[in-house]
Write a protein that holds these residues in place. Structure first.
Motif, PDB file in Angstrom:
ATOM      1  N   ARG A  26       0.829  -1.208   0.000  1.00 13.41           N
ATOM      2  CA  ARG A  26       0.000   0.000   0.000  1.00 13.41           C
ATOM      3  C   ARG A  26       0.868   1.265   0.000  1.00 13.41           C
ATOM      4  O   ARG A  26       0.479   2.295  -0.552  1.00 13.41           O
ATOM      5  CB  ARG A  26      -0.910  -0.011   1.232  1.00 13.41           C
ATOM      6  N   SER A  27       2.041   1.181   0.599  1.00 11.87           N
ATOM      7  CA  SER A  27       2.919   2.348   0.679  1.00 11.87           C
ATOM      8  C   SER A  27       3.481   2.759  -0.671  1.00 11.87           C
ATOM      9  O   SER A  27       4.043   3.848  -0.807  1.00 11.87           O
ATOM     10  CB  SER A  27       4.070   2.073   1.657  1.00 11.87           C
ATOM     11  N   ARG A  28       3.323   1.909  -1.670  1.00 13.20           N
ATOM     12  CA  ARG A  28       3.836   2.238  -3.002  1.00 13.20           C
ATOM     13  C   ARG A  28       3.113   3.425  -3.628  1.00 13.20           C
ATOM     14  O   ARG A  28       3.588   3.980  -4.607  1.00 13.20           O
ATOM     15  CB  ARG A  28       3.713   1.021  -3.923  1.00 13.20           C
ATOM     16  N   ILE A  29       1.948   3.791  -3.060  1.00 10.75           N
ATOM     17  CA  ILE A  29       1.231   4.946  -3.617  1.00 10.75           C
ATOM     18  C   ILE A  29       2.065   6.215  -3.508  1.00 10.75           C
ATOM     19  O   ILE A  29       1.797   7.190  -4.222  1.00 10.75           O
ATOM     20  CB  ILE A  29      -0.134   5.159  -2.923  1.00 10.75           C
ATOM     21  N   LEU A  30       3.067   6.218  -2.631  1.00 10.91           N
ATOM     22  CA  LEU A  30       3.951   7.385  -2.529  1.00 10.91           C
ATOM     23  C   LEU A  30       4.695   7.635  -3.831  1.00 10.91           C
ATOM     24  O   LEU A  30       5.093   8.767  -4.118  1.00 10.91           O
ATOM     25  CB  LEU A  30       4.963   7.192  -1.400  1.00 10.91           C
ATOM     26  N   HIS A  31       4.881   6.585  -4.603  1.00  6.91           N
ATOM     27  CA  HIS A  31       5.701   6.681  -5.812  1.00  6.91           C
ATOM     28  C   HIS A  31       4.898   6.455  -7.091  1.00  6.91           C
ATOM     29  O   HIS A  31       5.464   6.465  -8.181  1.00  6.91           O
ATOM     30  CB  HIS A  31       6.833   5.648  -5.753  1.00  6.91           C
ATOM     31  N   GLN A  32       3.600   6.232  -6.947  1.00  7.25           N
ATOM     32  CA  GLN A  32       2.782   5.906  -8.107  1.00  7.25           C
ATOM     33  C   GLN A  32       1.630   6.889  -8.269  1.00  7.25           C
ATOM     34  O   GLN A  32       1.117   7.425  -7.282  1.00  7.25           O
ATOM     35  CB  GLN A  32       2.216   4.482  -7.981  1.00  7.25           C
ATOM     36  N   GLY A  33       1.194   7.086  -9.501  1.00  7.09           N
ATOM     37  CA  GLY A  33       0.004   7.870  -9.763  1.00  7.09           C
ATOM     38  C   GLY A  33       0.164   9.350  -9.468  1.00  7.09           C
ATOM     39  O   GLY A  33       1.283   9.865  -9.320  1.00  7.09           O
ATOM     40  N   SER A  34      -0.979  10.016  -9.340  1.00  4.13           N
ATOM     41  CA  SER A  34      -0.982  11.475  -9.153  1.00  4.13           C
ATOM     42  C   SER A  34      -1.379  11.873  -7.735  1.00  4.13           C
ATOM     43  O   SER A  34      -1.915  12.949  -7.503  1.00  4.13           O
ATOM     44  CB  SER A  34      -1.964  12.113 -10.152  1.00  4.13           C
ATOM     45  N   HIS A  35      -1.117  10.997  -6.781  1.00  9.12           N
ATOM     46  CA  HIS A  35      -1.461  11.286  -5.392  1.00  9.12           C
ATOM     47  C   HIS A  35      -0.576  12.413  -4.846  1.00  9.12           C
ATOM     48  O   HIS A  35       0.571  12.569  -5.231  1.00  9.12           O
ATOM     49  CB  HIS A  35      -1.262  10.047  -4.511  1.00  9.12           C
ATOM     50  N   ARG A  36      -1.150  13.174  -3.913  1.00  9.71           N
ATOM     51  CA  ARG A  36      -0.389  14.196  -3.195  1.00  9.71           C
ATOM     52  C   ARG A  36      -0.566  13.977  -1.699  1.00  9.71           C
ATOM     53  O   ARG A  36      -1.635  13.554  -1.240  1.00  9.71           O
ATOM     54  CB  ARG A  36      -0.847  15.602  -3.593  1.00  9.71           C
ATOM     55  N   PHE A  37       0.479  14.293  -0.932  1.00 11.27           N
ATOM     56  CA  PHE A  37       0.493  13.971   0.488  1.00 11.27           C
ATOM     57  C   PHE A  37       0.944  15.169   1.326  1.00 11.27           C
ATOM     58  O   PHE A  37       1.908  15.852   0.968  1.00 11.27           O
ATOM     59  CB  PHE A  37       1.447  12.801   0.755  1.00 11.27           C
ATOM     60  N   ALA A  38       0.247  15.371   2.413  1.00 10.81           N
ATOM     61  CA  ALA A  38       0.646  16.382   3.398  1.00 10.81           C
ATOM     62  C   ALA A  38       0.575  15.714   4.769  1.00 10.81           C
ATOM     63  O   ALA A  38      -0.516  15.360   5.229  1.00 10.81           O
ATOM     64  CB  ALA A  38      -0.264  17.603   3.335  1.00 10.81           C
ATOM     65  N   PHE A  39       1.720  15.497   5.388  1.00 11.64           N
ATOM     66  CA  PHE A  39       1.782  14.837   6.684  1.00 11.64           C
ATOM     67  C   PHE A  39       2.348  15.794   7.724  1.00 11.64           C
ATOM     68  O   PHE A  39       3.327  16.503   7.465  1.00 11.64           O
ATOM     69  CB  PHE A  39       2.671  13.595   6.619  1.00 11.64           C
ATOM     70  N   LEU A  40       1.720  15.797   8.889  1.00 13.63           N
ATOM     71  CA  LEU A  40       2.188  16.574  10.036  1.00 13.63           C
ATOM     72  C   LEU A  40       2.463  15.608  11.184  1.00 13.63           C
ATOM     73  O   LEU A  40       1.592  14.820  11.558  1.00 13.63           O
ATOM     74  CB  LEU A  40       1.135  17.598  10.464  1.00 13.63           C
ATOM     75  N   ILE A  41       3.669  15.678  11.726  1.00 11.37           N
ATOM     76  CA  ILE A  41       4.070  14.781  12.804  1.00 11.37           C
ATOM     77  C   ILE A  41       4.588  15.614  13.973  1.00 11.37           C
ATOM     78  O   ILE A  41       5.409  16.523  13.784  1.00 11.37           O
ATOM     79  CB  ILE A  41       5.183  13.815  12.346  1.00 11.37           C
ATOM     80  N   GLU A  42       4.114  15.304  15.159  1.00 12.48           N
ATOM     81  CA  GLU A  42       4.637  15.964  16.353  1.00 12.48           C
ATOM     82  C   GLU A  42       6.075  15.492  16.609  1.00 12.48           C
ATOM     83  O   GLU A  42       6.406  14.325  16.394  1.00 12.48           O
ATOM     84  CB  GLU A  42       3.778  15.628  17.572  1.00 12.48           C
ATOM     85  N   GLU A  43       6.928  16.403  17.051  1.00 16.40           N
ATOM     86  CA  GLU A  43       8.315  16.032  17.354  1.00 16.40           C
ATOM     87  C   GLU A  43       8.366  14.891  18.366  1.00 16.40           C
ATOM     88  O   GLU A  43       9.226  14.002  18.278  1.00 16.40           O
ATOM     89  CB  GLU A  43       9.076  17.245  17.898  1.00 16.40           C
ATOM     90  N   SER A  44       7.439  14.887  19.301  1.00 21.32           N
ATOM     91  CA  SER A  44       7.432  13.831  20.320  1.00 21.32           C
ATOM     92  C   SER A  44       7.260  12.450  19.708  1.00 21.32           C
ATOM     93  O   SER A  44       7.762  11.452  20.239  1.00 21.32           O
ATOM     94  CB  SER A  44       6.315  14.093  21.336  1.00 21.32           C
ATOM     95  N   ALA A  45       6.550  12.360  18.558  1.00 20.45           N
ATOM     96  CA  ALA A  45       6.374  11.066  17.891  1.00 20.45           C
ATOM     97  C   ALA A  45       7.696  10.532  17.371  1.00 20.45           C
ATOM     98  O   ALA A  45       7.894   9.311  17.265  1.00 20.45           O
ATOM     99  CB  ALA A  45       5.369  11.199  16.748  1.00 20.45           C
ATOM    100  N   LEU A  46       8.618  11.436  17.045  1.00 21.51           N
ATOM    101  CA  LEU A  46       9.919  11.024  16.531  1.00 21.51           C
ATOM    102  C   LEU A  46      10.791  10.428  17.635  1.00 21.51           C
ATOM    103  O   LEU A  46      11.790   9.759  17.352  1.00 21.51           O
ATOM    104  CB  LEU A  46      10.652  12.222  15.913  1.00 21.51           C
ATOM    105  N   ARG A  47      10.422  10.681  18.864  1.00 21.80           N
ATOM    106  CA  ARG A  47      11.238  10.243  20.000  1.00 21.80           C
ATOM    107  C   ARG A  47      10.613   9.074  20.761  1.00 21.80           C
ATOM    108  O   ARG A  47      11.157   8.632  21.769  1.00 21.80           O
ATOM    109  CB  ARG A  47      11.484  11.429  20.940  1.00 21.80           C
ATOM    110  N   LYS A  48       9.483   8.580  20.263  1.00 24.76           N
ATOM    111  CA  LYS A  48       8.881   7.377  20.852  1.00 24.76           C
ATOM    112  C   LYS A  48       9.483   6.157  20.171  1.00 24.76           C
ATOM    113  O   LYS A  48       9.313   5.965  18.977  1.00 24.76           O
ATOM    114  CB  LYS A  48       7.359   7.411  20.690  1.00 24.76           C
ATOM    115  N   ARG A  49      10.180   5.341  20.920  1.00 24.94           N
ATOM    116  CA  ARG A  49      10.927   4.228  20.344  1.00 24.94           C
ATOM    117  C   ARG A  49       9.997   3.055  20.032  1.00 24.94           C
ATOM    118  O   ARG A  49       9.405   2.455  20.925  1.00 24.94           O
ATOM    119  CB  ARG A  49      12.051   3.801  21.279  1.00 24.94           C
TER     120      ARG A  49
END
Length: 282
Positions: A159-182
């Motif tokens: 399913r993650s291949r949609i990042l590289h296929q077709g005309s999809h567009r993506f806008a993701f927002l991630i909290e910095e704290s999510a980057l530090r949760k192991r």
């Protein structure tokens, strides 16, 4: 913003109010309506207060005895929509995680613009195999599901291949704290964070990181959510997920996403925040 968990109850109450108005317009009491329909009198009260979900038969009986047959189909459609707003995980995962992952493939395939806000983990399409495997294993253990993690993982990665296929567009927002949760250990987490830096360069991608020090005065804490085009919002809860399709609610989430975008950093600044999280792994 209004919590999504309460929006389902608000929809139930609004439907109940419509039942009450139809009955009053007909000039009959709840007791009389219950008598005509062969119900216990308390059933009318439960339906009018949104405490009992109406069946199709209940709606047909209500409109028939109130002389409002022209409203039957609309009420049935509204009631079914409300039932689809709240979907328990155990219902969609009872056949395993693989089937649950497959169930959202059509939604991902038809969506052209994806917007997602996440406060505690990396959004699905941006996840590495190791990160996703760790999450799926934890989900299977926590919910007592059959062990089809590897099969579900295959579906997720496909399913993650949609990042590289077709005309999809993506806008993701991630909290910095999510980057530090192991998730999955130091090595897995380091690989995941490095992968974020890579996918952020995709031409179809807008990746924003909301720093811990961002001023939250304009936007209070909100739940994690996905917006699919301008048609649907999904909100994940512990026991279920909410499927929001009412246009005014979808618009509310879109406005909230816009406010959150104003808190985020992008480009080199975002890469700096991610790199700091990598260094913090030790």
């Amino acid at each position: 913003m209004t919590s999504s968990s309460s929006s389902v109850q608000q929809a139930k109450q609004a439907l109940g109010q419509r039942f009450r108005e139809i009955r009053k317009d007909a000039g009959i009491t709840a007791r009389e309506l219950a008598h005509r329909a062969g119900w216990h009198e308390s059933k009318c009260s439960r339906l009018e207060h949104g405490r009992t979900p109406p069946s199709d038969a209940d709606i047909r009986a209500w409109t028939y005895h109130c002389g409002a047959l022209d409203q039957t189909e609309d009420l049935i459609a509204t009631a079914r929509g409300i039932q689809g707003m709240y979907v328990e995980w155990r219902r969609i995962e009872r056949a395993g995680l693989k089937r649950a992952q497959e169930s959202v493939v059509p939604l991902f395939e038809r969506t052209r613009v994806f917007r997602a806000y996440s406060s505690w983990l990396v959004p699905g399409p941006l996840q590495t195999e190791g990160y996703t495997r760790a999450l799926l294993r934890a989900t299977a253990r926590r919910r007592g599901l059959v062990d089809d993690v590897e099969q579900a993982l295959t579906v997720r990665m496909e399913r993650s291949r949609i990042l590289h296929q077709g005309s999809h567009r993506f806008a993701f927002l991630i909290e910095e704290s999510a980057l530090r949760k192991r998730i999955g250990g130091i090595e897995v987490m380091a690989g995941q964070l490095a992968h974020l830096i890579t996918v952020a360069t995709l031409p179809s991608m807008s990746l924003g990181v909301i720093p811990d020090h961002a001023d939250r005065s304009a936007i209070p804490p909100v739940e994690d959510f996905w917006i699919f085009d301008d048609a649907q919002v999904n909100v994940e809860l512990v026991s279920a997920y909410l499927n929001v399709t009412q246009p005014h609610e979808v618009s509310l989430y879109a406005r909230t996403f816009g406010l959150l975008q104003g808190l985020a950093v992008y480009g080199a600044t975002a890469r700096g925040v991610i790199t700091s999280a990598i260094n913090a792994l030790g």
